[in-house]
Design a protein around this motif. Structure first.
Motif, mmCIF file in Angstrom:
data_model
loop_
_atom_site.group_PDB
_atom_site.id
_atom_site.type_symbol
_atom_site.label_atom_id
_atom_site.label_comp_id
_atom_site.label_asym_id
_atom_site.label_seq_id
_atom_site.Cartn_x
_atom_site.Cartn_y
_atom_site.Cartn_z
ATOM 1 N N PRO A 70 27.317 -17.725 -23.929
ATOM 2 C CA PRO A 70 27.440 -17.546 -22.477
ATOM 3 C C PRO A 70 26.142 -17.952 -21.761
ATOM 4 N N VAL A 71 26.299 -18.600 -20.611
ATOM 5 C CA VAL A 71 25.152 -19.017 -19.797
ATOM 6 C C VAL A 71 25.436 -18.697 -18.335
ATOM 7 N N THR A 72 24.392 -18.699 -17.529
ATOM 8 C CA THR A 72 24.564 -18.477 -16.095
ATOM 9 C C THR A 72 25.250 -19.685 -15.472
ATOM 10 N N LYS A 73 25.856 -19.492 -14.322
ATOM 11 C CA LYS A 73 26.566 -20.576 -13.644
ATOM 12 C C LYS A 73 25.769 -21.155 -12.475
ATOM 13 N N ASP A 74 24.531 -20.698 -12.302
ATOM 14 C CA ASP A 74 23.714 -21.214 -11.206
ATOM 15 C C ASP A 74 23.331 -22.666 -11.473
ATOM 16 N N PHE A 75 23.020 -23.396 -10.416
ATOM 17 C CA PHE A 75 22.642 -24.804 -10.505
ATOM 18 C C PHE A 75 21.140 -24.931 -10.345
ATOM 19 N N ARG A 102 21.141 -28.554 -19.858
ATOM 20 C CA ARG A 102 21.597 -27.856 -21.058
ATOM 21 C C ARG A 102 22.157 -28.890 -22.031
ATOM 22 N N TRP A 134 24.377 -28.974 -25.100
ATOM 23 C CA TRP A 134 25.342 -28.188 -25.864
ATOM 24 C C TRP A 134 25.499 -28.806 -27.238
ATOM 25 N N ARG A 186 28.680 -32.102 -25.632
ATOM 26 C CA ARG A 186 29.028 -32.390 -24.230
ATOM 27 C C ARG A 186 27.993 -33.341 -23.667
ATOM 28 N N GLY A 196 21.752 -29.412 -14.182
ATOM 29 C CA GLY A 196 22.526 -28.298 -13.648
ATOM 30 C C GLY A 196 22.009 -27.034 -14.141
#
Length: 70
Positions: A43-48, A54, A56, A65, A70
């Motif tokens: 799980p990661v934060t959704k902030d930009f 990142r 992956w 990915r 972002g």
């Protein structure tokens, strides 16, 4: 949002690459970002953030990915 960030913002050519190669490539091509290597499913934060990319990876440290700002 990524269009507001400086320098290169996406690395489709790194899909399937080793994590180490991806990190070096990204940080060389865009000195304004820091990379975060993240295992799929984490799980990661959704902030930009314009200063974050990142990378992956799977359990074999292969990029799963397209890395993007972002």
């Amino acid at each position: 949002m990524a269009s507001d960030c400086q320098a290169k913002s996406s690395w489709p050519e790194l899909l399937g690459a080793q994590a180490r190669v991806a990190v070096v490539t990204i940080e060389t091509q865009n000195p304004y970002v820091d990379t975060q290597v993240v295992l799929e499913g984490t799980p990661v934060t959704k902030d930009f953030s314009c200063s974050r990319v990142r990378v992956w990876i799977d359990q074999n440290r292969i990029v799963t990915r397209v890395p993007v700002i972002g």
